[in-house]
Design a protein around this motif. Structure first.
Motif, PDB file in Angstrom:
ATOM      1  N   HIS A 174       0.849  -1.183   0.000  1.00 39.21           N
ATOM      2  CA  HIS A 174       0.000   0.000   0.000  1.00 39.21           C
ATOM      3  C   HIS A 174       0.890   1.240   0.000  1.00 39.21           C
ATOM      4  O   HIS A 174       2.117   1.117   0.126  1.00 39.21           O
ATOM      5  CB  HIS A 174      -0.984  -0.004   1.186  1.00 39.21           C
ATOM      6  N   SER A 176       0.698   3.477   2.265  1.00 38.82           N
ATOM      7  CA  SER A 176       0.790   3.968   3.649  1.00 38.82           C
ATOM      8  C   SER A 176       2.212   4.124   4.190  1.00 38.82           C
ATOM      9  O   SER A 176       2.430   4.997   5.045  1.00 38.82           O
ATOM     10  CB  SER A 176      -0.043   3.080   4.578  1.00 38.82           C
ATOM     11  N   GLN A 179       3.354   7.606   4.576  1.00 39.96           N
ATOM     12  CA  GLN A 179       2.968   8.366   5.783  1.00 39.96           C
ATOM     13  C   GLN A 179       4.144   8.401   6.758  1.00 39.96           C
ATOM     14  O   GLN A 179       4.524   9.456   7.264  1.00 39.96           O
ATOM     15  CB  GLN A 179       1.827   7.660   6.528  1.00 39.96           C
ATOM     16  N   ARG A 200       0.126  -6.543  -4.730  1.00 37.80           N
ATOM     17  CA  ARG A 200      -0.350  -7.661  -3.916  1.00 37.80           C
ATOM     18  C   ARG A 200      -0.587  -8.854  -4.814  1.00 37.80           C
ATOM     19  O   ARG A 200      -0.982  -8.697  -5.968  1.00 37.80           O
ATOM     20  CB  ARG A 200      -1.674  -7.330  -3.209  1.00 37.80           C
ATOM     21  N   GLN A 213      -2.367   3.336  -5.881  1.00 34.14           N
ATOM     22  CA  GLN A 213      -3.101   3.989  -4.795  1.00 34.14           C
ATOM     23  C   GLN A 213      -2.636   5.426  -4.690  1.00 34.14           C
ATOM     24  O   GLN A 213      -1.570   5.797  -5.179  1.00 34.14           O
ATOM     25  CB  GLN A 213      -2.784   3.315  -3.451  1.00 34.14           C
ATOM     26  N   GLU A 215      -2.188   7.936  -1.359  1.00 31.61           N
ATOM     27  CA  GLU A 215      -2.309   8.064   0.090  1.00 31.61           C
ATOM     28  C   GLU A 215      -2.511   9.535   0.404  1.00 31.61           C
ATOM     29  O   GLU A 215      -1.984  10.400  -0.292  1.00 31.61           O
ATOM     30  CB  GLU A 215      -0.982   7.601   0.713  1.00 31.61           C
ATOM     31  N   PHE A 254      -8.371  -0.828  10.418  1.00 32.09           N
ATOM     32  CA  PHE A 254      -6.977  -0.828   9.963  1.00 32.09           C
ATOM     33  C   PHE A 254      -6.134  -0.600  11.211  1.00 32.09           C
ATOM     34  O   PHE A 254      -6.507   0.234  12.049  1.00 32.09           O
ATOM     35  CB  PHE A 254      -6.707   0.313   8.965  1.00 32.09           C
ATOM     36  N   PHE A 256      -3.553   1.015  11.609  1.00 31.99           N
ATOM     37  CA  PHE A 256      -2.910   2.341  11.677  1.00 31.99           C
ATOM     38  C   PHE A 256      -3.896   3.488  11.790  1.00 31.99           C
ATOM     39  O   PHE A 256      -3.491   4.649  11.819  1.00 31.99           O
ATOM     40  CB  PHE A 256      -1.974   2.536  10.481  1.00 31.99           C
ATOM     41  N   THR A 257      -5.202   3.196  11.800  1.00 34.49           N
ATOM     42  CA  THR A 257      -6.181   4.266  12.021  1.00 34.49           C
ATOM     43  C   THR A 257      -7.187   3.829  13.077  1.00 34.49           C
ATOM     44  O   THR A 257      -7.470   2.647  13.229  1.00 34.49           O
ATOM     45  CB  THR A 257      -6.944   4.618  10.722  1.00 34.49           C
ATOM     46  N   GLY A 287      -9.777   3.113   1.920  1.00 29.65           N
ATOM     47  CA  GLY A 287      -9.808   2.915   3.360  1.00 29.65           C
ATOM     48  C   GLY A 287      -9.359   4.218   3.986  1.00 29.65           C
ATOM     49  O   GLY A 287      -8.552   4.942   3.414  1.00 29.65           O
ATOM     50  N   CYS A 288      -9.908   4.533   5.169  1.00 28.56           N
ATOM     51  CA  CYS A 288      -9.527   5.804   5.790  1.00 28.56           C
ATOM     52  C   CYS A 288      -9.732   5.754   7.298  1.00 28.56           C
ATOM     53  O   CYS A 288     -10.252   4.779   7.831  1.00 28.56           O
ATOM     54  CB  CYS A 288     -10.354   6.937   5.192  1.00 28.56           C
ATOM     55  N   GLY A 289      -9.330   6.808   7.954  1.00 25.21           N
ATOM     56  CA  GLY A 289      -9.564   6.881   9.390  1.00 25.21           C
ATOM     57  C   GLY A 289      -8.697   7.951  10.033  1.00 25.21           C
ATOM     58  O   GLY A 289      -7.924   8.634   9.363  1.00 25.21           O
ATOM     59  N   ALA A 310      -5.937   9.955   7.632  1.00 25.48           N
ATOM     60  CA  ALA A 310      -5.238   9.398   6.474  1.00 25.48           C
ATOM     61  C   ALA A 310      -6.248   8.629   5.642  1.00 25.48           C
ATOM     62  O   ALA A 310      -7.254   8.160   6.166  1.00 25.48           O
ATOM     63  CB  ALA A 310      -4.126   8.457   6.920  1.00 25.48           C
ATOM     64  N   PHE A 311      -5.976   8.563   4.351  1.00 28.20           N
ATOM     65  CA  PHE A 311      -6.738   7.609   3.554  1.00 28.20           C
ATOM     66  C   PHE A 311      -5.879   7.057   2.429  1.00 28.20           C
ATOM     67  O   PHE A 311      -4.850   7.639   2.056  1.00 28.20           O
ATOM     68  CB  PHE A 311      -8.062   8.185   3.022  1.00 28.20           C
ATOM     69  N   GLY A 312      -6.281   5.897   1.935  1.00 28.42           N
ATOM     70  CA  GLY A 312      -5.580   5.274   0.813  1.00 28.42           C
ATOM     71  C   GLY A 312      -6.639   4.883  -0.201  1.00 28.42           C
ATOM     72  O   GLY A 312      -7.534   4.112   0.100  1.00 28.42           O
TER      73      GLY A 312
HETATM   74  N1  PHE Z   1      -3.489   1.231   3.398  1.00 27.96           N
HETATM   75  C1  PHE Z   1      -4.860   0.813   3.409  1.00 27.96           C
HETATM   76  C2  PHE Z   1      -5.065  -0.261   2.338  1.00 27.96           C
HETATM   77  O1  PHE Z   1      -4.312  -0.329   1.412  1.00 27.96           O
HETATM   78  C3  PHE Z   1      -5.797   1.961   3.147  1.00 27.96           C
HETATM   79  C4  PHE Z   1      -5.769   3.009   4.196  1.00 27.96           C
HETATM   80  C5  PHE Z   1      -4.904   4.085   4.140  1.00 27.96           C
HETATM   81  C6  PHE Z   1      -6.627   2.909   5.281  1.00 27.96           C
HETATM   82  C7  PHE Z   1      -4.895   5.051   5.099  1.00 27.96           C
HETATM   83  C8  PHE Z   1      -6.632   3.876   6.253  1.00 27.96           C
HETATM   84  C9  PHE Z   1      -5.750   4.931   6.160  1.00 27.96           C
HETATM   85  O2  PHE Z   1      -5.975  -1.055   2.382  1.00 27.96           O
END
Ligand code: PHE
Length: 361
Positions: A174, A176, A179, A200, A213, A215, A254, A256-257, A287-289, A310-312
């Motif tokens: 990802h 992330s 970050q 992946r 992605q 981020e 997740f 990390f969030t 995904g986010c949080g 953050a979000f991805g």
């Molecule tokens: N890294 C997560 C993924 O690839 C997405 C994500 C990013 C979720 C940042 C929350 C915050 O699935």
């Protein structure tokens, strides 16, 4: 028992004379398939005396193997002929000047990346980057995914062989890790996006082993979930050029969030097309949080002072939605006819100001 020598000559000549793959497969089934002629002969071995078995067993086995080898060789042969025919019929004389209709174009994913960058830089984000060959620490550990954490399994990671110290690098799963790299290398506040390739081990109509992605990370002293929601909604309105995009935030997890959510966009899968802004289907796009305080601690930020979101987001997914492309794998098939079909014109300038020209539905 039939004259095996005669039988072999007969079958082998049929194989060599066969000039299409379908016919060859029929032949295989008729001779060495479960109920094929040779298989039936082998069944008769059961009724034979031990002496006869000794004589006919190896002969029949040899016959079967030679037939299978013959079929395999003929198959390779026919496939090669087919390929040669195709190469000949699709031959391009590269010394000819390029006719305008065969000109290449900016790949839709590149175009999407550019548009995303333009939308976010306009509202104050800058662009950050990180390596695609990543260390375990940035991709997992610092993001609160320690060794043995079950979330590691969900990532279907491509690993490199271990180095002398026993560390394995990996293809980032990802964006992330950017970050972490951003927070380690500079001072807050942070307001960045990081677009790029991710990997992946997964492949179907909505997953490819390499995908893209973007981020986003915002860290400051008074950031809350409302900022996150506004940012995502504003982005979707601009990117899809729709005032009313249906968006759904689903509670998720997740490491990390905290709290975490997944964002789906309302769409319809209709007649081999995917339509946005209508229908009852949903496609997950990100995904986010709120950044987990543990992650902030891992990069030496005080969670009582700083917080953020953050979000991805999956860029390929939003490209599918934008152009109504139902199968992600087509993006990477390198087929000019496909680019043309979707109207990706040569020398499109991938920027917001010309967005409506760029094949937008
Ligand atoms: N890294 C997560 C993924 O690839 C997405 C994500 C990013 C979720 C940042 C929350 C915050 O699935």
């Amino acid at each position: 028992m039939e004259d095996l020598q005669r039988l072999e000559t007969e079958i082998i000549s049929a194989i060599v004379a066969c000039d299409d793959l379908g016919g060859l497969e029929e032949l295989r089934v008729a001779q060495v398939g479960k109920k094929g002629r040779v298989s039936l002969l082998m069944r008769e071995l059961g009724k034979m005396s031990p002496e006869e078995k000794k004589e006919f067993g190896p002969k029949l086995n040899g016959l079967k193997n030679r037939i299978i080898d013959g079929i395999t060789a003929q198959k390779t042969n026919l496939e090669q002929q087919e390929l040669n025919r195709r190469l000949l019929s699709e031959k391009i004389d590269i010394t000819l000047p390029t006719p305008p209709e065969n000109m290449g174009s900016i790949h839709p994913i590149t175009q999407v990346m550019d548009e995303v960058a333009e939308i976010f830089t306009e509202i104050g984000f800058s662009i950050a980057e990180g390596p695609e060959i990543e260390e375990d620490f940035y991709n997992f550990t610092a993001l609160n995914i320690p060794a043995e954490h079950p979330a590691r399994q969900m990532h279907d990671t491509f690993y490199f062989p271990e180095d002398a110290e026993g560390n394995r690098k990996l293809l980032r799963t990802h964006t992330s890790p950017v970050q972490i790299r951003t927070m380690i290398s500079g001072e807050p506040p942070y307001r960045i996006i990081a677009p790029g390739r991710t990997y992946r081990c997964d492949s179907d109509a909505t997953h490819t082993p390499m995908f893209h992605q973007v981020e986003a990370l915002v860290i400051d002293k008074d950031i809350h979930m409302g900022h996150l929601k506004w940012c995502i909604e504003e982005f979707c309105r601009k990117f899809f050029d729709l005032d009313d995009v249906k968006i759904r935030f689903r509670p998720s997890y997740f490491p990390f969030t905290e709290p975490s959510a997944e964002v789906d966009i309302g769409c319809a899968f209709k007649d081999g097309e995917i339509l946005i802004g209508e229908g009852d289907d949903w496609l997950e796009i990100m995904g986010c949080g709120m950044v987990n305080p543990r992650v902030l601690e891992n990069v030496n930020l005080n969670p009582d002072e700083y917080q953020g979101f953050a979000f991805g987001m999956g860029l390929d997914r939003i490209a599918m939605l934008k152009w109504g492309i139902p199968d992600l794998r087509d993006f990477f098939a390198a087929d000019l006819r496909w680019l043309k079909h979707y109207g990706f014109a040569a020398l499109d300038i991938p920027s917001l100001s010309t967005q409506s020209k760029a094949g937008n539905k």
